[in-house]
Scaffold this motif. Structure first.
Motif, PDB file in Angstrom:
ATOM      1  N   TYR A  56       0.812  -1.216   0.000  1.00 61.91           N
ATOM      2  CA  TYR A  56       0.000   0.000   0.000  1.00 61.91           C
ATOM      3  C   TYR A  56       0.845   1.266   0.000  1.00 61.91           C
ATOM      4  CZ  TYR A  56      -3.656   3.348   1.142  1.00 61.91           C
ATOM      5  OH  TYR A  56      -4.517   4.418   1.106  1.00 61.91           O
ATOM      6  N   ILE A  57       1.812   1.343   0.904  1.00 59.64           N
ATOM      7  CA  ILE A  57       2.630   2.556   0.987  1.00 59.64           C
ATOM      8  C   ILE A  57       3.388   2.777  -0.313  1.00 59.64           C
ATOM      9  CG2 ILE A  57       4.639   3.590   2.133  1.00 59.64           C
ATOM     10  CD1 ILE A  57       3.594   2.547   4.763  1.00 59.64           C
ATOM     11  N   GLY A  58       3.857   1.685  -0.934  1.00 62.02           N
ATOM     12  CA  GLY A  58       4.546   1.811  -2.221  1.00 62.02           C
ATOM     13  C   GLY A  58       3.632   2.384  -3.293  1.00 62.02           C
ATOM     14  N   ALA A  59       2.377   1.943  -3.309  1.00 66.85           N
ATOM     15  CA  ALA A  59       1.418   2.448  -4.296  1.00 66.85           C
ATOM     16  C   ALA A  59       1.123   3.931  -4.057  1.00 66.85           C
ATOM     17  CB  ALA A  59       0.128   1.637  -4.228  1.00 66.85           C
ATOM     18  N   ILE A  60       0.986   4.303  -2.786  1.00 66.82           N
ATOM     19  CA  ILE A  60       0.742   5.713  -2.458  1.00 66.82           C
ATOM     20  C   ILE A  60       1.961   6.563  -2.828  1.00 66.82           C
ATOM     21  CG2 ILE A  60       0.483   7.334  -0.538  1.00 66.82           C
ATOM     22  CD1 ILE A  60      -2.135   6.092  -1.243  1.00 66.82           C
ATOM     23  N   TYR A  64       2.077   9.640  -5.392  1.00 68.69           N
ATOM     24  CA  TYR A  64       2.569  10.937  -4.911  1.00 68.69           C
ATOM     25  C   TYR A  64       3.616  11.512  -5.871  1.00 68.69           C
ATOM     26  CZ  TYR A  64       5.583  13.970  -2.059  1.00 68.69           C
ATOM     27  OH  TYR A  64       6.365  14.991  -1.601  1.00 68.69           O
ATOM     28  N   LYS A  65       4.553  10.672  -6.298  1.00 71.17           N
ATOM     29  CA  LYS A  65       5.618  11.134  -7.181  1.00 71.17           C
ATOM     30  C   LYS A  65       5.080  11.575  -8.537  1.00 71.17           C
ATOM     31  CE  LYS A  65       9.188   8.327  -4.957  1.00 71.17           C
ATOM     32  NZ  LYS A  65      10.059   7.124  -5.064  1.00 71.17           N
ATOM     33  N   LYS A  66       3.959  10.994  -8.956  1.00 72.52           N
ATOM     34  CA  LYS A  66       3.337  11.360 -10.233  1.00 72.52           C
ATOM     35  C   LYS A  66       2.319  12.496 -10.071  1.00 72.52           C
ATOM     36  CE  LYS A  66       3.640   6.625 -12.030  1.00 72.52           C
ATOM     37  NZ  LYS A  66       2.854   5.425 -12.423  1.00 72.52           N
ATOM     38  N   ASP A  67       2.224  13.033  -8.839  1.00 69.83           N
ATOM     39  CA  ASP A  67       1.218  14.048  -8.537  1.00 69.83           C
ATOM     40  C   ASP A  67      -0.169  13.528  -8.879  1.00 69.83           C
ATOM     41  OD1 ASP A  67       0.309  16.471  -7.558  1.00 69.83           O
ATOM     42  OD2 ASP A  67       0.406  17.460  -9.512  1.00 69.83           O
ATOM     43  N   SER A  81       5.227  14.217   4.236  1.00 65.53           N
ATOM     44  CA  SER A  81       5.382  14.847   2.917  1.00 65.53           C
ATOM     45  C   SER A  81       4.222  14.497   1.984  1.00 65.53           C
ATOM     46  CB  SER A  81       6.704  14.412   2.281  1.00 65.53           C
ATOM     47  OG  SER A  81       6.744  13.010   2.083  1.00 65.53           O
ATOM     48  N   ILE A  82       3.678  13.277   2.124  1.00 68.92           N
ATOM     49  CA  ILE A  82       2.533  12.876   1.309  1.00 68.92           C
ATOM     50  C   ILE A  82       1.299  13.654   1.729  1.00 68.92           C
ATOM     51  CG2 ILE A  82       0.953  10.961   0.811  1.00 68.92           C
ATOM     52  CD1 ILE A  82       3.421   9.120   0.909  1.00 68.92           C
ATOM     53  N   LEU A  83       1.123  13.793   3.032  1.00 74.65           N
ATOM     54  CA  LEU A  83      -0.046  14.518   3.530  1.00 74.65           C
ATOM     55  C   LEU A  83      -0.012  15.991   3.131  1.00 74.65           C
ATOM     56  CD1 LEU A  83      -0.439  12.976   7.090  1.00 74.65           C
ATOM     57  CD2 LEU A  83      -1.659  12.386   4.996  1.00 74.65           C
ATOM     58  N   GLN A  84       1.186  16.537   2.933  1.00 76.27           N
ATOM     59  CA  GLN A  84       1.283  17.931   2.510  1.00 76.27           C
ATOM     60  C   GLN A  84       0.641  18.146   1.139  1.00 76.27           C
ATOM     61  OE1 GLN A  84       5.485  18.751   2.882  1.00 76.27           O
ATOM     62  NE2 GLN A  84       5.303  19.360   5.033  1.00 76.27           N
ATOM     63  N   LYS A  85       0.618  17.067   0.327  1.00 79.85           N
ATOM     64  CA  LYS A  85      -0.001  17.170  -1.000  1.00 79.85           C
ATOM     65  C   LYS A  85      -1.493  16.869  -0.969  1.00 79.85           C
ATOM     66  CE  LYS A  85       3.270  16.769  -4.779  1.00 79.85           C
ATOM     67  NZ  LYS A  85       3.637  16.015  -5.997  1.00 79.85           N
ATOM     68  N   ALA A  86      -1.980  16.398   0.175  1.00 77.62           N
ATOM     69  CA  ALA A  86      -3.412  16.130   0.300  1.00 77.62           C
ATOM     70  C   ALA A  86      -4.176  17.448   0.355  1.00 77.62           C
ATOM     71  CB  ALA A  86      -3.684  15.304   1.551  1.00 77.62           C
TER      72      ALA A  86
END
Length: 259
Positions: A56-60, A64-67, A81-86
């Protein structure tokens, strides 16, 4: 006028647990939630995507890297850092009914940036083994030794209940921690990813819908998530009636605090 939503397709991503029984139940819970949601909004398509716990984390991270974070995704334990893009869930939060849902008065203190939306919570709990066997050989944490049946007391959280019930059936009791401020934790956290305007309307409505009595019953009572329902009726009537070990447990609920 009946409430409407625009025609839209929304992906919902979640992580499996690794337990076949729990994963089947979790899938069933989301299937039922989507089915009921579509009874009111048949023009909306919710695409459920589940991932193995280790994937799951790998998929997220890849999304994330692909925006391209999915419109709605489970966000327990994800990197900051992922949540910052949420996107902000504030619109959904503002429509949560304080008459029907517990503790959202603490939301802004716990989630000041509104990047996560909780669907459950856990509270401290005291467990007692009525007939411990001190001669049992057991090593490990306080929790592990208690579950092995060696000791008579263990202070944990409500999420330990199913393991206690399974490990020492018929021998345990569970009681609340009683103090002025009982420190509790929001759980089952969700976040909003990349959305267009129509998808955002659907996501906000779906988040609030997942706090309804019916949805909370599927998630936390039938699925046995380990979390307690935030929906007041689902907790104080539904959960307690199914798990009568918790009869009277929530009498000091006004002392529950979140930080």
């Amino acid at each position: 006028l009946a409430e409407t939503l625009p025609d839209s397709t929304v992906e919902l991503w979640y992580s499996l647990t690794g337990s076949e029984t729990l994963d089947t139940a979790k899938k069933g819970a989301f299937d039922e939630i989507v089915k009921t949601f579509n009874e009111s909004f048949p023009n909306v398509t919710i695409v459920l995507k589940s991932y193995a716990k280790d994937d799951y984390i790998g998929a997220i991270n890849a999304a994330y890297k692909k925006d391209a974070l999915p419109p709605l995704f489970e966000s327990n334990g994800l990197d900051v850092s992922i949540l910052q893009k949420a996107l902000s869930a504030q619109k959904a939060v503002k429509t949560v009914s304080s008459d029907n849902v517990l503790f959202f008065g603490s939301y802004s203190k716990v989630f000041p940036d509104a990047k996560q939306f909780p669907l459950g919570f856990i509270a401290p709990a005291e467990y007692t083994n009525k007939t411990p066997h001190s001669e049992i050989e057991a090593t490990g944490s306080e929790r592990e030794v208690f579950l092995a049946g060696k000791t008579d007391k263990y202070t944990g959280v409500t999420a330990d209940f199913y393991d206690v019930q399974k490990s020492i059936p018929g021998l345990y009791s569970v009681t609340p921690v009683t103090e002025k401020n009982v420190s509790c934790t929001f759980t089952d956290l969700w976040s909003i990813g990349k959305c267009d305007e129509d998808q955002m309307k659907v996501v906000n409505r779906l988040l609030v819908f997942m706090l309804s009595e019916n949805a909370q019953d599927h998630l936390h009572i039938q699925y046995r998530s380990g979390s307690l329902p935030l929906n007041k009726k689902a907790l104080l009537e539904g959960y307690v009636s199914v798990y009568d070990d918790f009869e009277g447990f929530f009498e000091n609920i006004s002392d529950y605090k979140f930080s």
